[in-house]
Write a protein that holds these residues in place. Structure first.
Motif, PDB file in Angstrom:
ATOM      1  N   UNK A  82      32.218  46.003  46.402  1.00  0.00           N
ATOM      2  CA  UNK A  82      32.697  47.191  45.582  1.00  0.00           C
ATOM      3  C   UNK A  82      31.363  47.590  44.744  1.00  0.00           C
ATOM      4  N   UNK A  83      31.419  49.060  44.307  1.00  0.00           N
ATOM      5  CA  UNK A  83      30.172  49.417  43.858  1.00  0.00           C
ATOM      6  C   UNK A  83      30.381  49.077  42.189  1.00  0.00           C
ATOM      7  N   UNK A  84      28.980  48.684  41.828  1.00  0.00           N
ATOM      8  CA  UNK A  84      28.962  48.393  40.377  1.00  0.00           C
ATOM      9  C   UNK A  84      29.419  49.463  39.442  1.00  0.00           C
ATOM     10  N   UNK A  85      30.453  49.007  38.487  1.00  0.00           N
ATOM     11  CA  UNK A  85      30.925  49.858  37.642  1.00  0.00           C
ATOM     12  C   UNK A  85      31.234  49.411  36.290  1.00  0.00           C
ATOM     13  N   UNK A  86      31.557  49.954  35.407  1.00  0.00           N
ATOM     14  CA  UNK A  86      31.949  49.531  34.067  1.00  0.00           C
ATOM     15  C   UNK A  86      33.181  50.362  33.777  1.00  0.00           C
ATOM     16  N   UNK A  87      34.240  49.434  33.435  1.00  0.00           N
ATOM     17  CA  UNK A  87      35.397  50.156  33.338  1.00  0.00           C
ATOM     18  C   UNK A  87      35.787  50.052  31.852  1.00  0.00           C
ATOM     19  N   UNK A  88      36.172  51.213  31.439  1.00  0.00           N
ATOM     20  CA  UNK A  88      36.547  51.213  29.840  1.00  0.00           C
ATOM     21  C   UNK A  88      37.986  50.695  30.008  1.00  0.00           C
ATOM     22  N   UNK A  89      38.168  50.284  28.746  1.00  0.00           N
ATOM     23  CA  UNK A  89      39.782  49.842  28.454  1.00  0.00           C
ATOM     24  C   UNK A  89      40.617  51.224  28.540  1.00  0.00           C
ATOM     25  N   UNK A 135      36.629  41.363  45.036  1.00  0.00           N
ATOM     26  CA  UNK A 135      37.543  41.846  43.898  1.00  0.00           C
ATOM     27  C   UNK A 135      36.912  42.721  42.983  1.00  0.00           C
ATOM     28  N   UNK A 136      37.670  43.658  42.507  1.00  0.00           N
ATOM     29  CA  UNK A 136      37.009  44.978  41.709  1.00  0.00           C
ATOM     30  C   UNK A 136      37.029  44.368  40.252  1.00  0.00           C
ATOM     31  N   UNK A 137      36.282  44.849  39.379  1.00  0.00           N
ATOM     32  CA  UNK A 137      36.187  44.482  38.097  1.00  0.00           C
ATOM     33  C   UNK A 137      37.569  44.897  37.442  1.00  0.00           C
ATOM     34  N   UNK A 138      38.150  43.750  36.611  1.00  0.00           N
ATOM     35  CA  UNK A 138      39.429  44.086  35.972  1.00  0.00           C
ATOM     36  C   UNK A 138      39.425  45.056  35.243  1.00  0.00           C
ATOM     37  N   UNK A 194      42.236  43.849  44.668  1.00  0.00           N
ATOM     38  CA  UNK A 194      41.340  43.106  45.711  1.00  0.00           C
ATOM     39  C   UNK A 194      41.502  43.577  46.898  1.00  0.00           C
ATOM     40  N   UNK A 195      40.322  43.548  47.869  1.00  0.00           N
ATOM     41  CA  UNK A 195      40.232  44.083  48.978  1.00  0.00           C
ATOM     42  C   UNK A 195      40.072  42.854  50.159  1.00  0.00           C
ATOM     43  N   UNK A 196      40.868  42.916  51.031  1.00  0.00           N
ATOM     44  CA  UNK A 196      40.794  41.866  52.117  1.00  0.00           C
ATOM     45  C   UNK A 196      40.031  42.254  53.450  1.00  0.00           C
ATOM     46  N   UNK A 197      39.154  42.068  53.839  1.00  0.00           N
ATOM     47  CA  UNK A 197      38.576  42.481  55.150  1.00  0.00           C
ATOM     48  C   UNK A 197      38.745  41.295  56.342  1.00  0.00           C
TER      49      UNK A 197
END
Length: 1178
Positions: A143-150, A226-229, A215-218
């Motif tokens: 997953x690309x690194x990212x900061x998810x705002x609420x 798993x992506x950041x929640x 979640x991504x299953x390969x």
């Protein structure tokens, strides 16, 4: 090529296709030797997928397997250029295979080998190709690194949480979970879309969480990323009301949330389109927002949704697993809630990569034969067909010129092919969405005929069955096959025979004359080959006496027949099945050649028995059902109800009838007042009832039980019911059997049958009896008694009385009987019949007349006039007769009575007299009368013997009848030849009365006669005695022959003699133990009769050591000769001093004193030897 010729070329090709006669391709058998010798172009057997994705952690294997003769060689192209396998150290090719294996143990990157690969398999006869294999390496990026705002959203608003998984090869599977690794609960309101996003039709306060994670299953790497929640915060306008009564029906907890009309979150707008490939899975999605949560419905324009359509994800997803052209069209989804509704149209377009309609197949032809390859495919758009030969374009300069080949679109035609024309042709069908590639070779084969089946095979068939004799063969050109029988005649075909194209000879109905040796001969231009088949025709195996359905009572014997008729040359096997399972015979069940016996049957033996008779070529079966019957089980659960004074209802439950229906129920009762413990029958009822009304008697304490009856027998009695007491009453029944009769001449006994215990109706039962003289007008006399009779004394002799009776108990009087007439006692009649006389005297009967007595002198009830008669003698001189008296009664009350006395003996002297009789006594006799019966026909001869001492003479003997019934005047003999049921002419011989023998000479040895002998008097022939001559033996036939060995006197005599011998042996043994000596007299030198030389035949044989002379004490034989014995124990007599010595076996003295008269009457004073006594009797 076609373009150059234009329409003219197309017309010519069409005409060729119309007129051209194609020879079917040769089907090469799978015979190992033919396959070994068969030269064929390569055929691809195994190859990798067109779109080939590999795991970068494993070695790369690209498959290419092919067969051919000679074994093919392989080469590869990569990205359209030759791929030199030998120059790359990481790449190896498997032996005798084109499969590539790329190893990365020594380094290297799998991505460096991505590209398009194609395998070429070649031998001397052509080249086959695999598909173009696109090799790609699986990728599972992070997953690309990212900061998810609420995410902050108001309650009731729609929401989409985007997943956007990293692109992988193949694409990953997505799903949503929380921090506890538990799936996010999905429902009508919350669900995941096809793109992996999480959709909220409307959010609730309870949706506030900080851990919504995609979640991504390969699949290839078996990893989950798993992506950041996401953090979801839901804003509410009012505080949450946690009242349970509100929460159960209102998801907003009582807060007011604005209702909204539905709106589509996916897809957007009013319409969209989808393109899907034929055979792929189609998924259409409609997710809508709104408060309340909308419902989704699907429609298809122009018709209903078919059965292929499945609705998933709470009706938000429409799924068709395998799409076809008819699934194209406009699909509409409608979202609606109580506020409103909205529609969206999805236009589905179905395209198709090429798919086969007629895939070309390999073609094997003989020289000068015709053939064709056809390649037909369909798709959307319609695919283009391109032909290649040995991997190159068919019209290129590199391809070999072939004048016998014509290409016409999707068809290649071959005409008069020749050796050297073998090649592999490829058909490529392609459109914008893909392609199909098929290899098909044409092989030109020449081969002399070969037989493929076993040599000199023996075939056994059943008579009258359709029979096939196989003769598999092969050759190129295809050989001509002919059949011959026993090496003679022309080929077999037509009529009784039929030859199939594969060489099989059919015999439509095999008969005994079809048995023999059959030869099949295959011929083509390269040679001839033949094979032989020996045919044996057998009789069919049949069950001629099949088992029959039967019922057997438990404990009896059941027997199933299975008699078989079969060919004697075929061994048979007889097996028995029970309910289609092998029957275990064990020690109880017995199987013999023709039957199966089941002794002492029980319920476990019930079932279907099948007899199966098998030979090596046929079988027959027959089945029968065994039903085991038994006495029924006892009725159960007796219950009394509806009680009344004189009846009560009894109910019970049926027990098991054990396959034999209950036909009768017997209800019994027991009462404890009169005969306690004794069960008596009360009544019986049909077998289909289970409740009855019982008629009862007063003053009885009842209990009941029930017995079931079927065809086998009675059940055990049921358990008794509870007791039921009836109240008392006066007697209902009138005593039966009332009568009056005198036992003496001056009394009358009145008797009756006492009432049954159940008829008493109360205590203190007694009887009131009345009587009076009939027709005298006197008063009734009366007596009361507890017994069943009363005697009236001092009566006159045989006078009538009127009698009546009634029963009485403590509850009152019973009914009165009818008046009956009784009589006082009888006395001896005082007068005899008079004027007894006879008339119409015949040989066996006579008429009797008499004057009757005055009825008043009978002194009782008149019974009969009784005649006594006996035979005084016979008028045949010297014949003794039986003078036993006989009687015959005549009942007659007329004034001049008469009767006929029968069964008299003819030609005899009789005497008769008569008396009158009442029930107890006879009167005085009448006058005596004598008479003589007339002469009649005689009885049969006493005996009749047929003796055949030789084969040409029959001797007959007979004796006069025991009752000649007159003066014998002779005998009449009738006889005729007999042969089974056929008889010859009757012949007759007559004889004088003193002749009792006759000899008949037989004209032929084999002739048999039936004889009929009768004695004669003046009246005629008597009873016939019939006998038949024996079969060429010396046996004598006679009805009166007596076997002396079966007579009692003879058996007793033999037993007595045996006992005497035993006593003598015991005495001899005692004497020997005392050391005594036997005195033996000198024996006279008389010759031995041959009859008495017993020797080794089992008689007594005690020989003296000194001599073998006859004994002096031997008795005379019946014919006056002296019979001597050489096997006596001893000669014994008074004063004898001789010794008898048998090697020391017996030594002693034995003396017997004789009476004086007996001694004087015999020359010798010695006692008779017991052995000699036996000989004398013999």
């Amino acid at each position: 090529m076609l373009a150059q010729g234009g329409p003219w070329a197309l017309s010519v090709i069409s005409l060729v296709l119309l007129l051209w006669q194609e020879v079917s391709a040769i089907d090469v058998p799978l015979d190992s030797k033919i396959q070994q010798d068969l030269k064929q172009p390569p055929t691809i057997m195994k190859q990798s997928l067109k779109d080939y994705i590999v795991d970068p952690r494993d070695n790369i294997i690209i498959e290419c397997e092919a067969k051919g003769n000679p074994v093919p060689t392989f080469l590869w192209q990569r990205n359209g250029k030759f791929f030199n396998v030998g120059k790359d150290p990481r790449v190896t090719m498997r032996k005798r295979s084109g499969t590539l294996e790329i190893s990365f143990r020594s380094g290297g990157r799998p991505e460096d080998y991505e590209g398009e690969y194609q395998c070429f398999a070649s031998n001397n006869f052509g080249t086959a190709l695999t598909n173009k294999i696109l090799l790609r390496v699986s990728k599972s990026p992070l997953w690309p690194k990212e900061v998810l705002e609420p995410v902050v959203v108001g309650e009731g608003s729609p929401l989409v949480l985007a997943c956007n998984p990293p692109p992988g090869l193949p694409p990953p599977l997505t799903f949503w979970m929380d921090s506890a690794m538990m799936p996010i609960t999905q429902d009508k309101r919350v669900s995941m879309g096809l793109n992996g996003d999480l959709y909220f039709s409307n959010v609730l306060a309870k949706d506030s969480h900080t851990d919504y994670s995609c979640n991504a299953r390969f699949l290839f790497t078996h990893t989950i990323q798993q992506k950041n929640p996401f953090t979801l915060k839901v804003q509410t306008k009012e505080p949450y009301n946690d009242t349970s009564s509100v929460n159960s029906t209102d998801p907003y907890g009582g807060r007011k949330v604005a209702e909204t009309t539905p709106n589509f979150l996916s897809p957007t707008g009013t319409d969209s389109s989808r393109m899907v490939m034929r055979g792929e899975k189609l998924k259409l999605e409609c997710i809508a927002s709104g408060v309340p949560t909308p419902s989704i419905k699907w429609f298809k324009k122009g018709g209903d949704l078919n059965q292929k359509v499945k609705l998933d994800n709470f009706n938000k997803t429409l799924r068709i697993d395998s799409v076809s052209e008819e699934d194209a069209g406009e699909y509409m989804c409608m979202a609606n809630n109580q506020i409103g509704s909205i529609r969206h149209s999805i236009y589905v377009q179905v395209k198709a990569a090429p798919y086969w309609l007629d895939q070309p197949s390999n073609l094997v032809l003989a020289p000068d034969e015709n053939g064709r390859l056809v390649c037909r495919a369909n798709g959307n758009p319609k695919p283009h067909i391109q032909w290649l030969v040995n991997g190159g374009p068919i019209n290129s300069n590199r391809s070999l010129p072939n004048p016998s080949r014509t290409v016409a679109g999707d068809t290649i035609m071959f005409r008069s092919v020749q050796i050297g024309s073998s090649a592999v042709y490829q058909c490529n069908a392609s459109n914008d969405h893909g392609y199909l590639l098929a290899n098909a070779f044409i092989s030109i084969l020449d081969m002399a005929p070969r037989m493929l089946g076993p040599k000199n095979q023996l075939i056994k068939v059943i008579e009258n069955n359709r029979t096939f004799l196989d003769c598999p063969y092969f050759g190129s050109p295809l050989p001509v096959l002919r059949w011959f029988k026993n090496g003679q005649g022309s080929g077999l075909d037509g009529g009784h025979y039929r030859v199939y194209i594969n060489g099989t000879l059919e015999i439509k109905r095999a008969r005994a004359e079809d048995q023999g040796t059959y030869t099949c001969v295959a011929t083509n231009i390269l040679g001839t080959e033949e094979n032989q088949v020996r045919l044996e025709v057998k009789e069919p195996t049949r069950i001629v006496r099949a088992p029959e359905h039967q019922s057997a009572t438990r404990g009896t014997m059941a027997r199933f027949d299975c008699r078989v008729k079969s060919d004697l040359t075929l061994p048979i096997t007889v097996t028995w099945l029970k309910d289609d399972k092998p029957l275990s015979l064990g020690s109880r069940l017995k199987k013999d050649e023709d039957s199966l016996s089941i002794p002492n049957v029980h319920e476990g033996d019930e079932g279907t028995y099948t007899c199966t008779v098998k030979t090596e070529i046929d079988q027959d079966t027959a089945s029968a059902r065994l039903t085991v019957t038994d006495r029924p089980d006892s009725p159960m659960d007796l219950e009394l109800s509806d009680a009344k004074e004189r009846n009560i209802r009894l109910t019970w439950i049926h027990g098991d009838d054990h396959n034999s229906p209950v036909t009768l129920f017997v209800v019994q009762f027991e009462e404890d007042r009169w005969e306690s413990g004794k069960w008596q029958n009360l009544s019986s009822y049909p077998g289909d009832v289970s409740t009855v009304i019982l008629e009862l008697s007063p003053f009885v304490n009842y209990q009941f039980r029930v017995i079931a009856v079927n065809s086998v027998g009675q059940s055990r009695p049921s358990l008794p019911s509870q007791r039921y007491q009836t109240s008392g009453a006066p007697p209902d029944a009138i005593p039966r059997g009332l009568k009056g009769w005198g036992t003496k001449k001056n009394n009358m006994e009145i008797s009756w049958e006492p009432l049954l215990d159940t008829e008493r109706n109360g205590p203190n039962l007694h009887y009131s009896v009345w009587w009076r003289r009939k027709d005298t007008g006197e008063e009734w006399s009366n007596v009361t008694t507890v017994g069943a009779k009363h005697i009236v004394h001092d009566t006159e002799t045989y006078v009538p009385y009127e009698i009546k009776l009634r029963a009485v108990n403590d509850f009152g009087l019973g009914g009165e009987s009818n008046i009956i007439i009784g009589y006082s006692g009888e006395d001896k009649p005082t007068a005899p019949p008079t004027d007894l006389r006879v008339s119409k005297i015949d040989s066996t009967k006579v008429n009797v007349h008499w004057t009757p007595v005055d009825p008043s002198t009978v002194l009782g009830e008149f019974k009969e006039y009784r005649v006594y008669y006996w035979r005084e003698g016979s008028m045949v001189k010297g014949l003794r007769v039986n003078k036993e008296k006989k009687t015959k009664g005549f009942y007659s009350t007329v004034a001049q009575p008469t009767g006929i006395l029968t069964d008299l003996q003819p030609y005899s002297h009789y005497r008769i007299y008569m008396v009158v009789a009442n029930n107890r006594y006879e009167g005085p006799p009448s006058n005596h009368v004598e008479f003589r019966t007339k002469e009649g026909v005689p009885e049969a001869p006493k005996f009749f013997k047929i003796i055949q001492r030789s084969t040409d003479v029959i001797h007959l003997e007979w004796d006069k009848p025991l009752e000649p019934n007159g003066i014998l005047i002779g005998y009449k003999l009738n006889y005729q030849t007999v042969n089974g049921s056929r008889v010859g002419l009757m012949q007759m011989q007559s004889f004088l009365p003193n002749v009792t023998t006759y000899t008949l000479r037989l004209p032929e040895r084999a002739i048999r006669y039936k004889f009929y002998l009768a004695a004669l008097t003046q009246v005629g022939a008597g009873e016939v005695y019939a006998e038949e001559s024996p079969h060429f033996t010396n046996e004598a036939y006679s009805k009166d022959q007596v076997d002396i060995a079966t007579q009692g006197w003879f058996i007793g005599l033999m037993c007595a003699i045996a006992l005497i011998i035993l006593i003598l042996l015991i005495v001899c043994f005692i004497k020997r133990s005392r050391g005594g000596k036997y005195p033996v007299r000198e024996k006279k030198d008389l010759p031995l009769d041959a009859v008495d030389q017993k020797g080794e035949d089992g008689s007594f044989d005690y020989h003296s050591d000194e001599d073998n002379k006859p004994l002096q004490g031997s008795q005379n034989s019946l014919d006056g000769g002296v019979k001597e014995s050489d096997d006596s124990l001893v000669d014994y007599g008074e004063g004898g001093d001789g010794q008898f010595n048998e090697d020391g076996s017996f030594i002693g003295q034995y003396t017997v004193k004789k009476d004086k008269d007996e001694t004087e009457g015999n020359e010798s004073s010695e006692a008779t030897s017991p052995v000699n006594a036996i000989y004398s009797l013999a």
